[in-house]
Design a protein around this motif. Sequence first.
Motif, mmCIF file in Angstrom:
data_model
loop_
_atom_site.group_PDB
_atom_site.id
_atom_site.type_symbol
_atom_site.label_atom_id
_atom_site.label_comp_id
_atom_site.label_asym_id
_atom_site.label_seq_id
_atom_site.Cartn_x
_atom_site.Cartn_y
_atom_site.Cartn_z
ATOM 1 N N LYS A 7 0.944 -1.323 -0.026
ATOM 2 C CA LYS A 7 -0.022 0.071 0.126
ATOM 3 C C LYS A 7 0.784 1.073 -0.034
ATOM 4 O O LYS A 7 1.705 1.333 0.631
ATOM 5 C CB LYS A 7 -1.029 -0.115 1.392
ATOM 6 C CG LYS A 7 -2.118 0.708 1.145
ATOM 7 C CD LYS A 7 -3.119 0.270 2.296
ATOM 8 C CE LYS A 7 -4.179 1.022 2.321
ATOM 9 N NZ LYS A 7 -4.055 2.408 2.589
ATOM 10 N N SER A 9 1.140 5.588 -0.074
ATOM 11 C CA SER A 9 0.330 6.719 0.151
ATOM 12 C C SER A 9 1.228 7.808 -0.437
ATOM 13 O O SER A 9 2.457 7.857 -0.313
ATOM 14 C CB SER A 9 -0.112 7.074 1.492
ATOM 15 O OG SER A 9 1.110 6.852 2.136
ATOM 16 N N LYS A 154 11.155 8.079 6.954
ATOM 17 C CA LYS A 154 9.973 7.004 6.443
ATOM 18 C C LYS A 154 10.642 6.512 5.031
ATOM 19 O O LYS A 154 11.509 6.825 4.568
ATOM 20 C CB LYS A 154 8.815 7.937 5.896
ATOM 21 C CG LYS A 154 7.985 8.438 6.922
ATOM 22 C CD LYS A 154 6.830 9.103 6.474
ATOM 23 C CE LYS A 154 5.822 9.455 7.597
ATOM 24 N NZ LYS A 154 5.011 10.504 7.402
ATOM 25 N N GLU A 177 3.762 1.247 3.030
ATOM 26 C CA GLU A 177 3.099 0.746 4.258
ATOM 27 C C GLU A 177 3.734 -0.691 4.533
ATOM 28 O O GLU A 177 3.131 -1.249 3.720
ATOM 29 C CB GLU A 177 1.835 1.050 4.395
ATOM 30 C CG GLU A 177 1.226 2.200 4.708
ATOM 31 C CD GLU A 177 0.062 2.876 4.753
ATOM 32 O OE1 GLU A 177 -0.902 1.687 4.918
ATOM 33 O OE2 GLU A 177 -0.522 3.964 4.403
ATOM 34 N N GLU A 180 4.111 -5.865 8.769
ATOM 35 C CA GLU A 180 4.544 -6.202 9.998
ATOM 36 C C GLU A 180 5.728 -7.156 10.018
ATOM 37 O O GLU A 180 5.299 -8.339 9.431
ATOM 38 C CB GLU A 180 3.618 -6.474 10.863
ATOM 39 C CG GLU A 180 2.666 -5.223 11.383
ATOM 40 C CD GLU A 180 3.580 -3.856 11.741
ATOM 41 O OE1 GLU A 180 4.481 -4.089 12.558
ATOM 42 O OE2 GLU A 180 3.611 -2.868 11.319
#
Length: 180
Positions: A7, A9, A154, A177, A180
Amino acid sequence: MSDTNAKISVLIPEERVEARIRELGEQISSDYAGRSIHMICVLKGGVYFMTALSKRISEDVPVTLDFMSVSSYGDDTKSSGVVKIVKDLDQPIEGKDVLIVEDIIDSGRSLYYLTGLLRDRHPASLHLCTLLDKPDRRVKEVKVDYEGFVIEDKFVVGCGMDYQQKYRNLPYIGVVELPE
Ligand code: IMP
Ligand code: MG
């Protein structure tokens, strides 16, 4: 055809990237007035930024290009600090006004190594231009002469930057993203 796409952004939209590259081109053109620029692109990430930036350099300032590839061993998102030359320059840089063009400076390890190596080849001058800078992550100090944007810590993609070799071609800067 479906792939496991992460994903993403938008962090910096295409228009802002282009406007900033135009500004950098104007600034560099004025700083190098009366000289020429030998741009060294650090492959692969720097290639999108270098071609875009080179097109914004004034026609009065001749531009030549060369390419170098270094790899820092590590996992996908963190470099280990061990840097190796994968592809060296085609041309000598002695006596040239060299501008290194990078996509992003993170720990600074690759550029610290590269600037040391290039300085030993006696260019007339050696400067560094990066599209993005993540100063919070710096481990090795490098002098950045021109930077597009300073960002926080980031992991970004687009405008040449990849995640697992993908997303370099995105025209904006995005944040991945990570799972995890
Ligand atoms: P450094 O040696 O840690 O400064 O690493 C610099 C290189 O790592 C950059 O030229 C990129 O190729 C890669 N890198 C660092 N941060 C990112 C990121 O957020 N996205 C994609 N590549 C990155
Ligand atoms: Mg790079």
